[in-house]
Design a protein around this motif. Structure first.
Motif, PDB file in Angstrom:
ATOM      1  N   GLN A   1      31.834 -48.020   1.617  1.00 26.90           N
ATOM      2  CA  GLN A   1      31.583 -48.518   2.961  1.00 26.90           C
ATOM      3  C   GLN A   1      32.527 -47.920   4.013  1.00 26.90           C
ATOM      4  O   GLN A   1      32.114 -47.709   5.143  1.00 26.90           O
ATOM      5  CB  GLN A   1      31.682 -50.042   3.002  1.00 26.90           C
ATOM      6  N   SER A   2      33.746 -47.627   3.653  1.00 29.39           N
ATOM      7  CA  SER A   2      34.725 -47.174   4.643  1.00 29.39           C
ATOM      8  C   SER A   2      34.440 -45.778   5.169  1.00 29.39           C
ATOM      9  O   SER A   2      34.657 -45.499   6.348  1.00 29.39           O
ATOM     10  CB  SER A   2      36.143 -47.219   4.062  1.00 29.39           C
ATOM     11  N   ASP A   3      33.943 -44.888   4.329  1.00 29.73           N
ATOM     12  CA  ASP A   3      33.726 -43.511   4.783  1.00 29.73           C
ATOM     13  C   ASP A   3      32.316 -42.992   4.482  1.00 29.73           C
ATOM     14  O   ASP A   3      32.016 -41.833   4.727  1.00 29.73           O
ATOM     15  CB  ASP A   3      34.775 -42.564   4.192  1.00 29.73           C
TER      16      ASP A   3
END
Length: 124
Positions: A108-110
């Motif tokens: 989800q972060s990148d």
């Protein structure tokens, strides 16, 4: 290079980029069909490779929900080799999606994508 050839090259490049964008639009949140040992081993290896370290996953990870949340552990120190308490940094999250017949784990972060080979998943 001739002007016509340049235009064809640009249009071809945009077509390829456009196709990749369309494919992402077909992502559907998914969950694992079963927690069989092959699926769990593939999931474990994929998560470990994505994080660069071994993490402990539940045997039912991604069978009830498309979201996998991994809590951070406080790092050990010389004074406190087994730290207790809360880690205030954000947890690591992955989302399992289905795109066509592929099961893909998305960080989800990148938004990095990791294909889960030999794994069956179903849209939520």
């Amino acid at each position: 290079m001739k002007p016509g050839a340049t235009a064809v090259t640009i249009v071809s490049a945009l077509g390829v980029i456009g196709c990749q964008t369309v494919e992402l639009d077909h992502d559907q949140p998914a969950r694992l069909v079963s927690g069989d040992t092959d699926s769990q081993a593939t999931l474990q290896a994929t998560v470990d490779a994505a994080l660069g370290t071994h993490v402990t996953l539940s045997a039912t990870a991604l069978t009830d929900s498309s979201l996998l949340t991994i809590e951070n552990r406080p790092p050990p120190t010389m004074d406190n080799p087994v730290p207790q308490g809360r880690e205030m940094s954000l947890p690591i999250q992955f989302r399992l999606v289905r795109n066509g017949s592929d099961c893909i784990l998305v960080r989800q972060s990148d938004r990095t994508r990791h294909l889960l080979d030999n794994t069956d998943c179903t849209p939520e």
